[in-house]
Design a protein around this motif. Structure first.
Motif, short mmCIF file in Angstrom:
data_model
loop_
_atom_site.label_atom_id
_atom_site.label_comp_id
_atom_site.label_asym_id
_atom_site.label_seq_id
_atom_site.Cartn_x
_atom_site.Cartn_y
_atom_site.Cartn_z
N GLY A 1 0.13 -1.18 0.33
CA GLY A 1 0.17 0.09 -0.07
C GLY A 1 0.84 1.28 0.09
O GLY A 1 2.54 1.20 0.21
N TYR A 2 0.22 2.06 -0.17
CA TYR A 2 1.03 3.57 -0.29
C TYR A 2 1.41 4.15 1.40
O TYR A 2 0.84 3.40 2.23
N TRP A 3 3.01 4.47 1.09
CA TRP A 3 3.67 4.53 2.40
C TRP A 3 4.85 5.55 2.36
O TRP A 3 5.33 5.72 1.47
N PRO A 4 4.27 7.04 2.82
CA PRO A 4 4.62 8.28 2.66
C PRO A 4 6.93 8.04 2.29
O PRO A 4 7.05 8.79 1.66
N PRO A 5 6.77 7.44 3.22
CA PRO A 5 9.00 7.75 3.30
C PRO A 5 9.63 7.08 2.07
O PRO A 5 8.50 5.97 1.66
N GLU A 6 10.28 8.24 1.33
CA GLU A 6 11.40 7.90 0.50
C GLU A 6 12.58 6.83 0.35
O GLU A 6 12.33 6.03 1.67
N ASN A 7 13.45 6.60 -0.49
CA ASN A 7 13.97 5.35 -0.28
C ASN A 7 15.48 6.26 0.83
O ASN A 7 15.78 7.29 0.24
N GLY A 8 16.02 5.10 1.11
CA GLY A 8 17.20 5.76 1.58
C GLY A 8 16.59 6.70 3.54
O GLY A 8 17.45 6.64 4.16
N ASP A 9 15.09 6.75 3.46
CA ASP A 9 14.83 7.16 4.83
C ASP A 9 14.95 6.09 5.92
O ASP A 9 15.35 5.05 5.92
N ARG A 10 15.84 6.88 7.84
CA ARG A 10 15.93 5.96 8.36
C ARG A 10 14.64 6.25 9.12
O ARG A 10 14.46 7.39 9.22
N LEU A 11 14.57 4.89 9.71
CA LEU A 11 13.11 5.33 11.14
C LEU A 11 13.30 4.51 11.43
O LEU A 11 14.30 3.66 11.98
N ARG A 12 12.05 5.52 13.43
CA ARG A 12 12.81 4.82 14.18
C ARG A 12 11.82 4.16 14.37
O ARG A 12 10.28 5.03 14.30
N LEU A 13 10.82 2.59 14.25
CA LEU A 13 9.75 2.49 14.78
C LEU A 13 8.84 2.44 16.40
O LEU A 13 9.98 1.29 16.88
N ASP A 14 8.31 3.15 16.92
CA ASP A 14 7.53 3.03 17.80
C ASP A 14 6.87 2.03 18.32
O ASP A 14 6.23 2.03 19.67
#
Length: 196
Positions: A96-109
């Protein structure tokens, strides 16, 4: 009226079986609370729940965390409305659609559960914010394989074939860490940093 007719057929000894457990419940117990009846046992006179975790268990988990001997950690996170069981190095696919782009680093909360071979930390429904740190990186955004949606009504000359592809995001889990000891209060985080 129904109970009056029912008591004619019951013996006094069978009535005692029905009324004794009700008479043992203390009068200060809330009748609307299901917890009071779940914790009630026939041998005890009070409805006091047992503690969920004893101090010895917390100390042994904190000792493993201090010596870094907990082994490979796993976690269950909620991401885009679905739950994933992950470990460090895993690659998961979010549909599905998800806003972050390639290379973005995330912290899953949204961590529901975290653990190792010897222990598991279970959230109600989520673990405390900041207790478990899950770092991830977006590695690819693409489209899924072509799927077919076929509809037909018999004997009506009605046939529809649709082909479609959905957006996919591939995420690599970089690390899973337990950041503080159990039983300690963590620093309050600002809500601006949280990304769901």
């Amino acid at each position: 009226m129904f109970l009056r007719h029912l008591t004619r057929f019951l013996k006094p000894s069978s009535l005692a079986i029905v009324t004794d457990p009700v008479n043992k419940i203390p009068f200060n117990t809330s009748w609307c609370s299901p917890v009071a009846f779940l914790n009630f046992s026939r041998n005890s006179s009070s409805a006091v729940p047992a503690p969920l975790v004893d101090k010895q268990t917390i100390e042994s988990v904190n000792k493993q965390l201090a010596t870094r001997s907990e082994g490979r950690l796993f976690a269950v996170v909620q991401l885009a409305g679905k739950q994933f069981k992950i470990t460090a190095g895993d690659i998961i696919v979010v549909e599905g659609y998800w806003p972050p782009e390639n290379g973005d680093r995330l912290r899953l909360d949204k961590v529901l559960l975290a653990g190792s071979t010897d222990f598991s930390l279970i959230g109600r429904p989520l673990l405390a914010p900041g207790l478990v740190d899950v770092q991830a990186t977006i590695i690819e955004k693409s489209l899924s394989h072509t799927r077919t949606h076929f509809r037909k009504k018999r004997r009506k000359q009605y046939v529809r074939i649709n082909f479609y592809r959905t957006q996919q995001t591939m995420i690599r889990i970089n690390s899973i860490d337990i950041t503080r000891k159990l039983g300690e209060a963590g620093p309050q985080e600002s809500s601006e940093e949280r990304f769901f």
